[in-house]
Design a protein around this motif. Structure first.
Motif, PDB file in Angstrom:
ATOM      1  N   ASP A   1       0.861  -1.183   0.000  1.00 56.76           N
ATOM      2  CA  ASP A   1       0.000   0.000   0.000  1.00 56.76           C
ATOM      3  C   ASP A   1       0.901   1.238   0.000  1.00 56.76           C
ATOM      4  OD1 ASP A   1       1.031   0.029   2.564  1.00 56.76           O
ATOM      5  OD2 ASP A   1      -0.891  -0.199   3.573  1.00 56.76           O
ATOM      6  N   TYR A   2       0.373   2.381   0.433  1.00 57.65           N
ATOM      7  CA  TYR A   2       1.135   3.617   0.455  1.00 57.65           C
ATOM      8  C   TYR A   2       1.088   4.205   1.865  1.00 57.65           C
ATOM      9  CZ  TYR A   2       0.729   2.828  -4.485  1.00 57.65           C
ATOM     10  OH  TYR A   2       0.792   2.228  -5.722  1.00 57.65           O
ATOM     11  N   PRO A   3       2.135   4.895   2.282  1.00 56.54           N
ATOM     12  CA  PRO A   3       2.191   5.378   3.670  1.00 56.54           C
ATOM     13  C   PRO A   3       1.130   6.436   3.956  1.00 56.54           C
ATOM     14  CG  PRO A   3       4.022   6.258   2.392  1.00 56.54           C
ATOM     15  CD  PRO A   3       3.359   5.233   1.522  1.00 56.54           C
ATOM     16  N   SER A   4       0.593   6.398   5.155  1.00 53.87           N
ATOM     17  CA  SER A   4      -0.422   7.390   5.542  1.00 53.87           C
ATOM     18  C   SER A   4       0.138   8.809   5.483  1.00 53.87           C
ATOM     19  CB  SER A   4      -0.944   7.083   6.947  1.00 53.87           C
ATOM     20  OG  SER A   4       0.108   7.099   7.901  1.00 53.87           O
TER      21      SER A   4
ATOM     22  N   LEU B   1      -0.952  10.867   2.282  1.00 56.83           N
ATOM     23  CA  LEU B   1      -2.236  11.565   2.303  1.00 56.83           C
ATOM     24  C   LEU B   1      -2.186  12.748   3.261  1.00 56.83           C
ATOM     25  CD1 LEU B   1      -5.136  11.835   1.376  1.00 56.83           C
ATOM     26  CD2 LEU B   1      -5.791  10.104   3.054  1.00 56.83           C
ATOM     27  N   ASP B   2      -1.502  12.585   4.385  1.00 57.97           N
ATOM     28  CA  ASP B   2      -1.341  13.706   5.323  1.00 57.97           C
ATOM     29  C   ASP B   2      -0.680  14.896   4.628  1.00 57.97           C
ATOM     30  OD1 ASP B   2      -2.425  12.136   7.314  1.00 57.97           O
ATOM     31  OD2 ASP B   2      -0.494  11.611   8.212  1.00 57.97           O
TER      32      ASP B   2
ATOM     33  N   MET C   1      -7.034   4.009  -0.024  1.00 61.49           N
ATOM     34  CA  MET C   1      -6.473   5.003   0.893  1.00 61.49           C
ATOM     35  C   MET C   1      -7.377   6.229   0.994  1.00 61.49           C
ATOM     36  SD  MET C   1      -2.732   6.873   0.714  1.00 61.49           S
ATOM     37  CE  MET C   1      -3.059   7.597  -0.907  1.00 61.49           C
TER      38      MET C   1
ATOM     39  N   ASP D   1     -10.972   5.268   2.565  1.00 65.36           N
ATOM     40  CA  ASP D   1     -10.909   5.131   4.022  1.00 65.36           C
ATOM     41  C   ASP D   1     -10.927   6.484   4.724  1.00 65.36           C
ATOM     42  OD1 ASP D   1     -10.879   2.361   4.042  1.00 65.36           O
ATOM     43  OD2 ASP D   1      -8.694   2.213   4.108  1.00 65.36           O
ATOM     44  N   ALA D   2     -10.500   7.527   4.016  1.00 67.08           N
ATOM     45  CA  ALA D   2     -10.482   8.872   4.581  1.00 67.08           C
ATOM     46  C   ALA D   2     -11.739   9.668   4.244  1.00 67.08           C
ATOM     47  CB  ALA D   2      -9.246   9.623   4.079  1.00 67.08           C
TER      48      ALA D   2
ATOM     49  N   HIS E   1       8.892   3.672   3.400  1.00 69.68           N
ATOM     50  CA  HIS E   1       7.805   2.694   3.441  1.00 69.68           C
ATOM     51  C   HIS E   1       8.411   1.304   3.280  1.00 69.68           C
ATOM     52  CE1 HIS E   1       3.679   1.614   3.565  1.00 69.68           C
ATOM     53  NE2 HIS E   1       3.536   1.282   2.293  1.00 69.68           N
TER      54      HIS E   1
END
Length: 255
Positions: A23-26, A29-30, A57, A60-61, A194
């Motif tokens: 996946d991709y690191p949170s 998106l932050d 991702m 979920d947000a 990541h």
């Protein structure tokens, strides 16, 4: 890219792609929310969405996401995985012919797929579907090639056994090329650490999800898996290895 059949080359790798791709690191998106001002009210078009890893991702947000994917098996996998999200829709389309209405999107994203696209035609299409001052964000997990015995051994394995590994690897854009692609609308970039912890079965699946890994029946397939087993046994700690990435993102306007 028609010469490499980019829209079809993952069709027989969907199961491994779903199970073993990272996946991709949170933090990504932050960064988009903090530094680029996006929020859950923005309409997202996820281009080359594949099996929906990047779409999830955003879902979920709380975002609404239209996943654009030309490969039917991958698009079906995304629909099966993400159908419970009210804000999700998947459509058939390509980066230069999305089928989306003009000025209908606030954010266009590309995760991992940009190197398959015609850059000039893609830029024109993204500018068309984005609202005025809408944002495009492009990122990928860039596997580290050095730094540990495993990473260096894995790169050597791909160089030895990959069917068209070098030509695919060379398609990743560097920082200067991405800045040039955005032009005057370039807004910034960032990089995040990541990684995945993989046992041997997961490592094998991660390898086989790659389009340049020879499939069963190819003369390089069994020797490649034998070499992978030897590499894993030499490098594993407590039954897993660390598969390390730098996740790189670029963002900007396209008007």
């Amino acid at each position: 890219m028609n010469d490499l059949h980019s829209t079809a080359r993952f069709s027989d790798r969907v199961d491994d792609y779903v199970r073993y791709r990272p996946d991709y690191p949170s933090a990504l998106l932050d960064w988009l929310q903090r530094e680029q001002g996006i929020d859950a009210g923005w309409r997202v078009a996820d281009i080359g969405a594949g099996t929906g890893i990047s779409s999830k991702m955003f879902l979920d947000a709380g975002y609404h996401v239209t996943a654009v994917e030309p490969n039917a098996p991958m698009r079906a996998a995304a629909e099966q995985w993400l159908h419970a999200y009210d804000g999700f829709k998947a459509v058939a389309g390509t980066a230069d012919a999305t089928g989306l209405a003009g000025a209908s999107m606030d954010l266009v994203t590309v995760a991992q797929a940009f190197h398959w696209f015609d850059e000039k035609a893609t830029r024109h299409e993204f500018a068309r579907i984005l609202r005025p001052r809408g944002l495009a964000a492009i990122w990928w997990n860039s596997r580290r090639l050095t730094g540990t015995r495993f990473l260096e051994g894995y790169e050597a394995l791909l160089q030895t056994y990959g069917t068209d590994y070098t030509s695919v690897a060379e398609r990743y854009a560097d920082d200067a090329r991405m800045r040039a692609w955005f032009g005057a609308g370039y807004r910034g970039s960032a990089s995040f650490e990541h990684g995945q912890r993989l046992d041997f079965d997961a490592l094998r699946g991660r390898l086989m999800s790659s389009s340049y890994a020879p499939q069963a029946g190819h003369p390089k397939h069994e020797p490649m898996l034998h070499a992978l087993r030897e590499l894993f046994d030499a490098c594993a700690e407590r039954g897993t290895i660390s598969f390390d990435y730098d996740t790189r993102i670029f963002a900007g306007h396209l008007a």
